[in-house]
Design a protein around this motif. Structure first.
Motif, PDB file in Angstrom:
ATOM      1  N   CYS A 163       0.830  -1.214   0.000  1.00  0.00           N
ATOM      2  CA  CYS A 163       0.000   0.000   0.000  1.00  0.00           C
ATOM      3  C   CYS A 163       0.861   1.258   0.000  1.00  0.00           C
ATOM      4  N   TYR A 164       1.907   1.271   0.833  1.00  0.00           N
ATOM      5  CA  TYR A 164       2.808   2.422   0.822  1.00  0.00           C
ATOM      6  C   TYR A 164       3.507   2.552  -0.523  1.00  0.00           C
ATOM      7  N   GLY A 165       3.873   1.433  -1.118  1.00  0.00           N
ATOM      8  CA  GLY A 165       4.473   1.468  -2.455  1.00  0.00           C
ATOM      9  C   GLY A 165       3.519   2.052  -3.483  1.00  0.00           C
ATOM     10  N   MET A 166       2.222   1.721  -3.347  1.00  0.00           N
ATOM     11  CA  MET A 166       1.226   2.281  -4.262  1.00  0.00           C
ATOM     12  C   MET A 166       1.074   3.782  -4.043  1.00  0.00           C
ATOM     13  N   ILE A 167       1.192   4.244  -2.806  1.00  0.00           N
ATOM     14  CA  ILE A 167       1.132   5.686  -2.532  1.00  0.00           C
ATOM     15  C   ILE A 167       2.276   6.390  -3.252  1.00  0.00           C
ATOM     16  N   ILE A 168       3.470   5.847  -3.120  1.00  0.00           N
ATOM     17  CA  ILE A 168       4.630   6.448  -3.794  1.00  0.00           C
ATOM     18  C   ILE A 168       4.415   6.453  -5.295  1.00  0.00           C
ATOM     19  N   SER A 169       3.991   5.337  -5.848  1.00  0.00           N
ATOM     20  CA  SER A 169       3.779   5.233  -7.291  1.00  0.00           C
ATOM     21  C   SER A 169       2.702   6.212  -7.766  1.00  0.00           C
ATOM     22  N   HIS A 170       1.598   6.272  -7.039  1.00  0.00           N
ATOM     23  CA  HIS A 170       0.491   7.156  -7.430  1.00  0.00           C
ATOM     24  C   HIS A 170       0.895   8.627  -7.373  1.00  0.00           C
ATOM     25  N   THR A 171       1.582   9.031  -6.320  1.00  0.00           N
ATOM     26  CA  THR A 171       1.980  10.433  -6.221  1.00  0.00           C
ATOM     27  C   THR A 171       2.984  10.796  -7.309  1.00  0.00           C
ATOM     28  N   THR A 172       3.868   9.884  -7.644  1.00  0.00           N
ATOM     29  CA  THR A 172       4.837  10.152  -8.701  1.00  0.00           C
ATOM     30  C   THR A 172       4.141  10.301 -10.044  1.00  0.00           C
ATOM     31  N   LYS A 173       3.264   9.358 -10.368  1.00  0.00           N
ATOM     32  CA  LYS A 173       2.554   9.393 -11.660  1.00  0.00           C
ATOM     33  C   LYS A 173       1.652  10.605 -11.773  1.00  0.00           C
ATOM     34  N   SER A 174       0.909  10.924 -10.709  1.00  0.00           N
ATOM     35  CA  SER A 174      -0.016  12.053 -10.796  1.00  0.00           C
ATOM     36  C   SER A 174       0.729  13.381 -10.895  1.00  0.00           C
ATOM     37  N   SER A 175       1.854  13.502 -10.223  1.00  0.00           N
ATOM     38  CA  SER A 175       2.600  14.754 -10.318  1.00  0.00           C
ATOM     39  C   SER A 175       3.241  14.902 -11.691  1.00  0.00           C
ATOM     40  N   GLU A 176       3.668  13.807 -12.289  1.00  0.00           N
ATOM     41  CA  GLU A 176       4.232  13.864 -13.643  1.00  0.00           C
ATOM     42  C   GLU A 176       3.148  14.210 -14.662  1.00  0.00           C
ATOM     43  N   ALA A 177       1.953  13.674 -14.479  1.00  0.00           N
ATOM     44  CA  ALA A 177       0.857  13.924 -15.413  1.00  0.00           C
ATOM     45  C   ALA A 177       0.370  15.363 -15.344  1.00  0.00           C
ATOM     46  N   VAL A 178       0.365  15.939 -14.157  1.00  0.00           N
ATOM     47  CA  VAL A 178      -0.158  17.283 -13.967  1.00  0.00           C
ATOM     48  C   VAL A 178       0.900  18.338 -14.236  1.00  0.00           C
ATOM     49  N   GLY A 179       2.148  18.015 -14.010  1.00  0.00           N
ATOM     50  CA  GLY A 179       3.216  18.999 -14.158  1.00  0.00           C
ATOM     51  C   GLY A 179       3.180  19.961 -12.989  1.00  0.00           C
ATOM     52  N   VAL A 180       3.666  19.539 -11.866  1.00  0.00           N
ATOM     53  CA  VAL A 180       3.525  20.295 -10.630  1.00  0.00           C
ATOM     54  C   VAL A 180       4.638  21.318 -10.454  1.00  0.00           C
ATOM     55  N   SER A 181       4.394  22.231  -9.518  1.00  0.00           N
ATOM     56  CA  SER A 181       5.355  23.287  -9.207  1.00  0.00           C
ATOM     57  C   SER A 181       6.491  22.735  -8.351  1.00  0.00           C
ATOM     58  N   ASN A 182       7.488  23.583  -8.119  1.00  0.00           N
ATOM     59  CA  ASN A 182       8.609  23.182  -7.263  1.00  0.00           C
ATOM     60  C   ASN A 182       8.141  22.879  -5.848  1.00  0.00           C
ATOM     61  N   GLN A 183       7.189  23.660  -5.329  1.00  0.00           N
ATOM     62  CA  GLN A 183       6.663  23.435  -3.979  1.00  0.00           C
ATOM     63  C   GLN A 183       5.961  22.089  -3.901  1.00  0.00           C
ATOM     64  N   ALA A 184       5.144  21.779  -4.906  1.00  0.00           N
ATOM     65  CA  ALA A 184       4.432  20.496  -4.907  1.00  0.00           C
ATOM     66  C   ALA A 184       5.411  19.335  -5.029  1.00  0.00           C
ATOM     67  N   THR A 185       6.453  19.512  -5.823  1.00  0.00           N
ATOM     68  CA  THR A 185       7.483  18.485  -5.950  1.00  0.00           C
ATOM     69  C   THR A 185       8.187  18.275  -4.620  1.00  0.00           C
ATOM     70  N   SER A 186       8.462  19.360  -3.925  1.00  0.00           N
ATOM     71  CA  SER A 186       9.092  19.276  -2.615  1.00  0.00           C
ATOM     72  C   SER A 186       8.197  18.530  -1.627  1.00  0.00           C
ATOM     73  N   ASN A 187       6.897  18.838  -1.649  1.00  0.00           N
ATOM     74  CA  ASN A 187       5.950  18.142  -0.767  1.00  0.00           C
ATOM     75  C   ASN A 187       5.875  16.652  -1.100  1.00  0.00           C
ATOM     76  N   MET A 188       5.878  16.337  -2.390  1.00  0.00           N
ATOM     77  CA  MET A 188       5.823  14.942  -2.813  1.00  0.00           C
ATOM     78  C   MET A 188       7.084  14.199  -2.365  1.00  0.00           C
ATOM     79  N   ASN A 189       8.232  14.849  -2.499  1.00  0.00           N
ATOM     80  CA  ASN A 189       9.479  14.224  -2.067  1.00  0.00           C
ATOM     81  C   ASN A 189       9.487  13.973  -0.565  1.00  0.00           C
ATOM     82  N   ARG A 190       8.927  14.918   0.211  1.00  0.00           N
ATOM     83  CA  ARG A 190       8.826  14.718   1.658  1.00  0.00           C
ATOM     84  C   ARG A 190       7.921  13.539   1.990  1.00  0.00           C
TER      85      ARG A 190
END
Length: 120
Positions: free
Chosen positions: A24-51
């Motif tokens: 489940c945690y692996g799916m969270i990581i995968s989902h957040t990575t894919k959704s941020s790539e699809a949307v094209g997020v800002s530096n702040q959102a990328t930082s939040n995703m990395n955290r």
């Protein structure tokens, strides 16, 4: 022996829960990575995703370091390959409670007393 079957069943359930939680945690990581790539997020959102991904990775690591040795030692004990009696105290009194305390700290980040002054 009923105790043996019960103990093996609980250990198996514990291992199954660890695997499901890790997936489940692996799916969270995968989902957040894919959704941020699809949307094209800002530096702040990328930082939040990395955290978020760092927190999830640390949670998986601490759970692994705590539970997999305990489950492995217990299975070896029940297979009569080792006498794990001395290890049960270490695991049940030290490792598992430390993991239980660490998980909320990891989920919420570091505790900053200055940030909570005046709050009840």
């Amino acid at each position: 022996d009923k105790q043996f079957i019960f103990s093996i069943g609980i250990l198996g359930l514990n291992l199954l829960c660890f695997i499901i939680i890790t997936l489940c945690y692996g799916m969270i990581i995968s989902h957040t990575t894919k959704s941020s790539e699809a949307v094209g997020v800002s530096n702040q959102a990328t930082s939040n995703m990395n955290r978020l991904q760092k927190k999830v990775s640390i949670i998986i690591l601490t759970d692994f370091v705590t539970w997999i040795p305990f489950i492995g030692i217990a299975f070896l004990h029940f297979a009569e390959l080792i006498d794990a009696t001395p290890y049960y105290t270490l695991c049940s009194i030290i490792l598992i409670p430390i993991n239980s305390v660490l998980n909320p700290v990891i989920y919420n980040g570091r505790y900053n007393p200055a940030q909570h002054q005046g709050h009840v």
